[in-house]
Write a protein that holds these residues in place. Sequence first.
Motif, PDB file in Angstrom:
ATOM      1  N   LEU A  21       0.834  -1.199   0.000  1.00  0.00           N
ATOM      2  CA  LEU A  21       0.000   0.000   0.000  1.00  0.00           C
ATOM      3  C   LEU A  21       0.871   1.253   0.000  1.00  0.00           C
ATOM      4  O   LEU A  21       0.612   2.201  -0.749  1.00  0.00           O
ATOM      5  N   ARG A  22       1.902   1.240   0.831  1.00  0.00           N
ATOM      6  CA  ARG A  22       2.770   2.423   0.908  1.00  0.00           C
ATOM      7  C   ARG A  22       3.525   2.637  -0.402  1.00  0.00           C
ATOM      8  O   ARG A  22       3.746   3.772  -0.822  1.00  0.00           O
ATOM      9  N   GLU A  23       3.878   1.552  -1.058  1.00  0.00           N
ATOM     10  CA  GLU A  23       4.523   1.671  -2.374  1.00  0.00           C
ATOM     11  C   GLU A  23       3.534   2.243  -3.388  1.00  0.00           C
ATOM     12  O   GLU A  23       3.897   3.087  -4.224  1.00  0.00           O
ATOM     13  N   LEU A  24       2.270   1.828  -3.303  1.00  0.00           N
ATOM     14  CA  LEU A  24       1.237   2.347  -4.193  1.00  0.00           C
ATOM     15  C   LEU A  24       1.011   3.836  -3.947  1.00  0.00           C
ATOM     16  O   LEU A  24       0.907   4.624  -4.890  1.00  0.00           O
ATOM     17  N   LEU A  25       0.965   4.234  -2.676  1.00  0.00           N
ATOM     18  CA  LEU A  25       0.779   5.652  -2.358  1.00  0.00           C
ATOM     19  C   LEU A  25       1.934   6.491  -2.896  1.00  0.00           C
ATOM     20  O   LEU A  25       1.737   7.619  -3.353  1.00  0.00           O
ATOM     21  N   ALA A  26       3.135   5.926  -2.850  1.00  0.00           N
ATOM     22  CA  ALA A  26       4.295   6.630  -3.401  1.00  0.00           C
ATOM     23  C   ALA A  26       4.132   6.833  -4.908  1.00  0.00           C
ATOM     24  O   ALA A  26       4.482   7.878  -5.451  1.00  0.00           O
ATOM     25  N   VAL A  63      -0.582  17.473   8.050  1.00  0.00           N
ATOM     26  CA  VAL A  63       0.150  17.463   6.778  1.00  0.00           C
ATOM     27  C   VAL A  63      -0.515  18.402   5.776  1.00  0.00           C
ATOM     28  O   VAL A  63       0.149  19.226   5.136  1.00  0.00           O
ATOM     29  N   VAL A  64      -1.830  18.296   5.622  1.00  0.00           N
ATOM     30  CA  VAL A  64      -2.554  19.138   4.665  1.00  0.00           C
ATOM     31  C   VAL A  64      -2.418  20.613   5.026  1.00  0.00           C
ATOM     32  O   VAL A  64      -2.150  21.471   4.177  1.00  0.00           O
ATOM     33  N   THR A  65      -2.592  20.930   6.305  1.00  0.00           N
ATOM     34  CA  THR A  65      -2.543  22.325   6.736  1.00  0.00           C
ATOM     35  C   THR A  65      -1.144  22.917   6.559  1.00  0.00           C
ATOM     36  O   THR A  65      -0.991  24.027   6.036  1.00  0.00           O
ATOM     37  N   LEU A  66      -0.129  22.176   6.970  1.00  0.00           N
ATOM     38  CA  LEU A  66       1.233  22.697   6.863  1.00  0.00           C
ATOM     39  C   LEU A  66       1.669  22.845   5.409  1.00  0.00           C
ATOM     40  O   LEU A  66       2.346  23.811   5.048  1.00  0.00           O
ATOM     41  N   TYR A  67       1.269  21.894   4.562  1.00  0.00           N
ATOM     42  CA  TYR A  67       1.721  21.934   3.166  1.00  0.00           C
ATOM     43  C   TYR A  67       0.996  23.015   2.365  1.00  0.00           C
ATOM     44  O   TYR A  67       1.626  23.820   1.675  1.00  0.00           O
ATOM     45  N   TYR A  68      -0.331  23.038   2.451  1.00  0.00           N
ATOM     46  CA  TYR A  68      -1.099  23.938   1.594  1.00  0.00           C
ATOM     47  C   TYR A  68      -1.278  25.331   2.190  1.00  0.00           C
ATOM     48  O   TYR A  68      -1.420  26.298   1.452  1.00  0.00           O
ATOM     49  N   PHE A  69      -1.320  25.420   3.511  1.00  0.00           N
ATOM     50  CA  PHE A  69      -1.660  26.702   4.111  1.00  0.00           C
ATOM     51  C   PHE A  69      -0.463  27.417   4.717  1.00  0.00           C
ATOM     52  O   PHE A  69      -0.328  28.632   4.601  1.00  0.00           O
ATOM     53  N   THR A  80       7.629  22.829   3.177  1.00  0.00           N
ATOM     54  CA  THR A  80       7.976  21.778   2.237  1.00  0.00           C
ATOM     55  C   THR A  80       7.720  20.420   2.894  1.00  0.00           C
ATOM     56  O   THR A  80       7.543  20.321   4.112  1.00  0.00           O
ATOM     57  N   LEU A  81       7.723  19.359   2.080  1.00  0.00           N
ATOM     58  CA  LEU A  81       7.514  18.017   2.630  1.00  0.00           C
ATOM     59  C   LEU A  81       8.626  17.649   3.607  1.00  0.00           C
ATOM     60  O   LEU A  81       8.381  16.995   4.618  1.00  0.00           O
ATOM     61  N   ALA A  82       9.857  18.081   3.295  1.00  0.00           N
ATOM     62  CA  ALA A  82      10.981  17.803   4.202  1.00  0.00           C
ATOM     63  C   ALA A  82      10.780  18.499   5.536  1.00  0.00           C
ATOM     64  O   ALA A  82      11.044  17.919   6.604  1.00  0.00           O
ATOM     65  N   GLU A  83      10.307  19.745   5.507  1.00  0.00           N
ATOM     66  CA  GLU A  83      10.066  20.483   6.751  1.00  0.00           C
ATOM     67  C   GLU A  83       8.946  19.849   7.566  1.00  0.00           C
ATOM     68  O   GLU A  83       9.024  19.781   8.795  1.00  0.00           O
ATOM     69  N   ILE A  84       7.906  19.368   6.885  1.00  0.00           N
ATOM     70  CA  ILE A  84       6.817  18.695   7.590  1.00  0.00           C
ATOM     71  C   ILE A  84       7.324  17.410   8.242  1.00  0.00           C
ATOM     72  O   ILE A  84       6.935  17.054   9.354  1.00  0.00           O
ATOM     73  N   GLY A  85       8.234  16.715   7.544  1.00  0.00           N
ATOM     74  CA  GLY A  85       8.833  15.497   8.109  1.00  0.00           C
ATOM     75  C   GLY A  85       9.534  15.778   9.429  1.00  0.00           C
ATOM     76  O   GLY A  85       9.436  14.993  10.378  1.00  0.00           O
ATOM     77  N   VAL A 133       8.786  18.213  11.495  1.00  0.00           N
ATOM     78  CA  VAL A 133       7.749  18.511  12.483  1.00  0.00           C
ATOM     79  C   VAL A 133       7.158  17.218  13.051  1.00  0.00           C
ATOM     80  O   VAL A 133       6.958  17.083  14.261  1.00  0.00           O
ATOM     81  N   LEU A 134       6.895  16.255  12.161  1.00  0.00           N
ATOM     82  CA  LEU A 134       6.246  15.003  12.571  1.00  0.00           C
ATOM     83  C   LEU A 134       7.234  13.932  13.023  1.00  0.00           C
ATOM     84  O   LEU A 134       6.830  12.903  13.555  1.00  0.00           O
ATOM     85  N   GLY A 135       8.514  14.160  12.757  1.00  0.00           N
ATOM     86  CA  GLY A 135       9.514  13.170  13.137  1.00  0.00           C
ATOM     87  C   GLY A 135       9.517  11.942  12.255  1.00  0.00           C
ATOM     88  O   GLY A 135       9.798  10.832  12.724  1.00  0.00           O
ATOM     89  N   VAL A 136       9.188  12.130  10.955  1.00  0.00           N
ATOM     90  CA  VAL A 136       9.200  11.019   9.998  1.00  0.00           C
ATOM     91  C   VAL A 136       9.997  11.437   8.777  1.00  0.00           C
ATOM     92  O   VAL A 136      10.358  12.601   8.620  1.00  0.00           O
ATOM     93  N   THR A 137      10.265  10.495   7.875  1.00  0.00           N
ATOM     94  CA  THR A 137      11.043  10.792   6.669  1.00  0.00           C
ATOM     95  C   THR A 137      10.202  11.573   5.665  1.00  0.00           C
ATOM     96  O   THR A 137       8.969  11.562   5.725  1.00  0.00           O
ATOM     97  N   GLU A 138      10.884  12.216   4.718  1.00  0.00           N
ATOM     98  CA  GLU A 138      10.173  12.960   3.674  1.00  0.00           C
ATOM     99  C   GLU A 138       9.324  12.027   2.828  1.00  0.00           C
ATOM    100  O   GLU A 138       8.213  12.379   2.421  1.00  0.00           O
ATOM    101  N   SER A 139       9.830  10.815   2.554  1.00  0.00           N
ATOM    102  CA  SER A 139       9.056   9.872   1.739  1.00  0.00           C
ATOM    103  C   SER A 139       7.766   9.473   2.455  1.00  0.00           C
ATOM    104  O   SER A 139       6.718   9.287   1.818  1.00  0.00           O
ATOM    105  N   ARG A 140       7.828   9.351   3.796  1.00  0.00           N
ATOM    106  CA  ARG A 140       6.623   9.015   4.561  1.00  0.00           C
ATOM    107  C   ARG A 140       5.626  10.171   4.519  1.00  0.00           C
ATOM    108  O   ARG A 140       4.419   9.961   4.409  1.00  0.00           O
TER     109      ARG A 140
END
Length: 268
Positions: A156-161, A223-229, A233-238, A240-247
């Motif tokens: 599933l995660r590969e599909l989401l990617a 994720v939606v709020t930080l990215y769109y509003f 960047t996805l890296a910066e959100i990562g 904040v959440l303590g996860v990788t950019e790919s996640r």
Amino acid sequence: MGPIPEHQETDQRSADEVEAGIVALWQAFGQRRDQELRDRLVLHYAPLVKYVAGRVGTGLPSHVEVSDLIQSGVFGLVDAIEKFEPERGLKFETYAMQRIRGAILDDLRAQDWVPRSVRSRARDVERALERLEAKLQRTATDAELAEELALSTDELRELLAQLQMTSVVALDDLIGVGRGTASLAETLPDDRAEDPVATLVDRDSRRQLVEAVERLSDRDRIVVTLYYFENLTLAEIGKVLGVTESRVCQLHTRAVLRLRSKLTEHSQ
């Protein structure tokens, strides 16, 4: 408190002079729509194009060149300068970023760069989310979605990617249909800012979107709020959440697919 260092005073004077110069340039351009003045404004705000193109380009296929996105974005910047109305109280940078992003997305749509097979898989995931959330009356987990699609969690995660390329324009498509280049950033509420552009967005669609965002899980909503509003960047959100950019890419895609299924359901 001691005296301000001379170099700081110089830096401040320099910044003030630049700001005063831009204000004067806008005033001159407002009085006479001279191409040379417009080009000077384009040159000053050009870094906005590079910034927006870099954000839109995150996660796109390798054959999509950022330089092409920048070229499209420059047309959006010119359009923003031509149509900007300072008296409406909207900060130019905010307005310009919306126009730049809109011009880039318009070009991507025109190229039809998302393969049909990928669009088909995206619809499969959307329908699975609709079925699950109608049955569960809550946001489905990755494990539940994977089971519904007869996939493992890793599959599933590969599909989401793979589907992340469909999510770049997904929300703007849903919100902006028939309403010009309205973007999600124009639609999410911000009590701190006066944004006349947001008032042009259809109120019912805005209400449905806000309700759909509120129904997301906490992490998806962040994720939606930080990215769109908040324009992170996805890296910066990562970070904040303590996860990788790919996640974060996967979380973003999943959130967008959920929102698309909810908004499409409301529109039918």
